[in-house]
Design a protein around this motif. Sequence first.
Motif, PDB file in Angstrom:
ATOM      1  N   GLY A  69     -85.867  21.599  -8.299  1.00 27.37           N
ATOM      2  CA  GLY A  69     -86.671  20.483  -8.807  1.00 27.37           C
ATOM      3  C   GLY A  69     -88.114  20.506  -8.351  1.00 27.37           C
ATOM      4  N   ASN A 224     -81.749  18.262  -8.866  1.00 25.81           N
ATOM      5  CA  ASN A 224     -82.273  18.608 -10.180  1.00 25.81           C
ATOM      6  C   ASN A 224     -81.157  19.147 -11.096  1.00 25.81           C
ATOM      7  OD1 ASN A 224     -83.517  21.336 -11.676  1.00 25.81           O
ATOM      8  ND2 ASN A 224     -84.703  19.487 -11.965  1.00 25.81           N
ATOM      9  N   THR A 227     -80.332  22.847 -10.490  1.00 26.63           N
ATOM     10  CA  THR A 227     -79.625  23.009  -9.213  1.00 26.63           C
ATOM     11  C   THR A 227     -78.134  22.719  -9.400  1.00 26.63           C
ATOM     12  OG1 THR A 227     -81.616  22.098  -8.164  1.00 26.63           O
ATOM     13  CG2 THR A 227     -79.675  22.361  -6.769  1.00 26.63           C
TER      14      THR A 227
HETATM   15  C1  FMN Z   1     -94.386  13.197  -7.634  1.00 33.63           C
HETATM   16  C2  FMN Z   1     -93.081  13.917  -7.706  1.00 33.63           C
HETATM   17  C3  FMN Z   1     -92.478  14.153  -8.936  1.00 33.63           C
HETATM   18  C4  FMN Z   1     -91.264  14.815  -9.018  1.00 33.63           C
HETATM   19  N1  FMN Z   1     -90.712  15.029 -10.251  1.00 33.63           N
HETATM   20  C5  FMN Z   1     -89.512  15.668 -10.329  1.00 33.63           C
HETATM   21  C6  FMN Z   1     -88.897  15.885 -11.587  1.00 33.63           C
HETATM   22  O1  FMN Z   1     -89.431  15.532 -12.637  1.00 33.63           O
HETATM   23  N2  FMN Z   1     -87.686  16.511 -11.614  1.00 33.63           N
HETATM   24  C7  FMN Z   1     -87.066  16.920 -10.462  1.00 33.63           C
HETATM   25  O2  FMN Z   1     -85.968  17.461 -10.528  1.00 33.63           O
HETATM   26  N3  FMN Z   1     -87.627  16.734  -9.267  1.00 33.63           N
HETATM   27  C8  FMN Z   1     -88.823  16.105  -9.163  1.00 33.63           C
HETATM   28  N4  FMN Z   1     -89.372  15.896  -7.931  1.00 33.63           N
HETATM   29  C9  FMN Z   1     -88.632  16.327  -6.723  1.00 33.63           C
HETATM   30  C10 FMN Z   1     -87.628  15.255  -6.302  1.00 33.63           C
HETATM   31  O3  FMN Z   1     -88.246  14.305  -5.462  1.00 33.63           O
HETATM   32  C11 FMN Z   1     -86.467  15.840  -5.532  1.00 33.63           C
HETATM   33  O4  FMN Z   1     -86.972  16.587  -4.474  1.00 33.63           O
HETATM   34  C12 FMN Z   1     -85.575  16.724  -6.369  1.00 33.63           C
HETATM   35  O5  FMN Z   1     -85.100  16.043  -7.490  1.00 33.63           O
HETATM   36  C13 FMN Z   1     -84.428  17.200  -5.542  1.00 33.63           C
HETATM   37  O6  FMN Z   1     -83.628  18.076  -6.287  1.00 33.63           O
HETATM   38  P1  FMN Z   1     -83.432  19.587  -5.886  1.00 33.63           P
HETATM   39  O7  FMN Z   1     -83.241  19.602  -4.402  1.00 33.63           O
HETATM   40  O8  FMN Z   1     -82.249  19.988  -6.641  1.00 33.63           O
HETATM   41  O9  FMN Z   1     -84.673  20.296  -6.272  1.00 33.63           O
HETATM   42  C14 FMN Z   1     -90.612  15.249  -7.835  1.00 33.63           C
HETATM   43  C15 FMN Z   1     -91.233  15.022  -6.607  1.00 33.63           C
HETATM   44  C16 FMN Z   1     -92.444  14.375  -6.531  1.00 33.63           C
HETATM   45  C17 FMN Z   1     -93.064  14.153  -5.191  1.00 33.63           C
END
Ligand code: FMN
Lengths: 464, 164
Positions: A69, A224, A227
Amino acid sequence: MSSVIYKEGREPHPREHRVVFKNVDREGWDPSMERYVSEGGYDQLKKALTLKPGEVTDEVKKAGLRGRGGAGFPAGVKWGFIPPTNEKPVYLICNADESEPGTFKDRYIIHQDPHQLIEGMAISCFAVGAKLAYIYIREEFPEGAAILETAIEEAHKKGFLGKDIQGSGFDLEIYVHRGAGAYICGEETGLIESLEGKRPYPRIKPPYFPAAMGLYLCPTIVNNVETLCHVKHIMEIGSEAWSQTGKPNNTGTRILCVSGDVKKPGYYEVQVGHVTMGELINDICGGLKDGRELKAVIPGGSSAKVLRAGETFKIGRGDDEKEISIWDIPMDFDSLAACGSMAGSGGVIVIDDSRSISWVLNNINNFYAHESCGQCTPCREGSLWMKKITDRVVAGKASPSDIDTLDSVARNIDGRTICAFGEASSWPTESFIDKFRDELVADTNPELEGVVVNAETFTASANL
Amino acid sequence: MSFEVPTDLEKEIDERITHYPVSKRSAVLPVLHALQHHFGFLSEEAVEWTAAKLELEPIKVLEVVTFYPGFRQEAPGKYHIRVCRTLSCAMAGSYELMENICDKTGIDRSGVTHHNPIAVSPDGRFSIEFAECLASCGTGPVCLVEDDFHEAVSDVDSLLSQYP
Ligand SMILES: Cc1cc2nc3c(=O)[nH]c(=O)nc-3n(C[C@H](O)[C@H](O)[C@H](O)COP(=O)(O)O)c2cc1C
Ligand code: SF4
Ligand code: FES
């Protein structure tokens, strides 16, 4: 695998290694349950249900699956943060907000292979002990939301969701929750606030780490889409085989989304670290447009620091240390971090020499000014000031010292805010100034030094 | 205009609320989506209706409506268009696309502000606004017309002709 045929003109590039995207653009494939189970769909859920939840988590840990993500945090480790003494309900949320500029991969999983996601989620829920899960999907995916709801209904009918799944005693409900057009809902704690029916104001970490205090202040795992899909494949081939793809600490495959100035923009699933930036741009994406030269690449969604063509990067440690050009950067988490940027969301934006750097930065600044949630003063004010200054630069109404002001505004945001949006919004400006200061200054007018510029003279060009 | 939620819609809304067994407040977004889908925008009555339905103070609903770009408090045209303005689409010509659509529909965007981002055509057939990255950056410029997604839009006439 060899029997898989893709739609004409949509065949994967030979350098691709399709796992999560195996069924995307596949001939004769559709998002239905029948089609999914015809090739072993939900077998991995059945298998997981015969294991202990901790065994599934261990597999994911051993595989080394890092979040797709944005932050690249190891999924199994995150799951392990649920306090062992926890007695509250545990929730799982699939982050399908897909809103980082340059990123377009979750969309295709949702549209073309929704059951893969649901199976991945169900296995993950079993591992972490969640009986209630949500898919937080951005509002601008109305069709995707409908497809997921149909798939959930089908999974219920087949007994892959609901009470006592496949006679295992495990219960699970998954619901689709639609956002409403705000980028900050992608940030996991903002997402949770939004799912609680509030403004998506991110929470302060600590103490609000979702795995300890998330949705309704209960332990919550946010992952995500991509993931969660990988979890199914780890179950299928085992962590050992799964982690042989990619490279150490950067295991598996990931989908790179390439947009901007290349001949063949698109999505490409490759083994992490097995292609370089040059191979991605020149071989897989057909190269730059004719007669054009590379100017810059934003390698991991618009929040990632920009890389300039012509600069050199030091990667590797000790005896392995070497200096490489932008073309030779391996596309993996650690290499991009070593080059001072990040793999982020996998969104690679290619910029050629026909583009004005001021214009590109201004477009990005407009995004962040529009999307700041407004809780923290440095972010709320700073993101707007950055936009206003680059509006002026683009309109030819800025003075050279405005670039210094721009720099100082950016450097007063990151590290001083509640959530990582602060970094996301300031890194583009910081890195563009670090690497393209001359070009930005060239678009300013020394005669305007010290002159007060009337707002109306430049807001006409503002990107509303 | 009287505000009346049809029985079918209310049934659908009641079913949605069951998706949130822990907290009814979580249903604010889905209820608002259902109402906006039906009425085209969220009136004061819609906010109050939602608040009553979910047993919340109206301000708790209003603060949500005013925060999210996906919710509108004013009537859009018969067909609402959202053009992606973010980097990859801008590089692929989304600002030109916006201009072309406005030219063909007679939409005047000069009064558009951050708080009133939507402009409506004189005949009320179309309304338009810019949206941020719609997650299809490889096929820009992209836009949404109502719930329909359009990629690599180049022929504005044929796009608009699909919406009589
Ligand atoms: C401003 C901002 C926007 C984010 N947008 C997304 C997003 O659109 N999709 C996403 O999966 N994670 C996004 N993230 C990351 C999430 O906070 C989170 O870390 C993630 O969903 C964790 O999933 P993962 O560990 O599988 O990557 C964003 C983080 C920030 C700081
Ligand atoms: S950093 Fe920006 S987006 Fe994040 S909480 Fe603060 S104001 Fe909101
Ligand atoms: S930039 Fe337009 S869809 Fe991403």
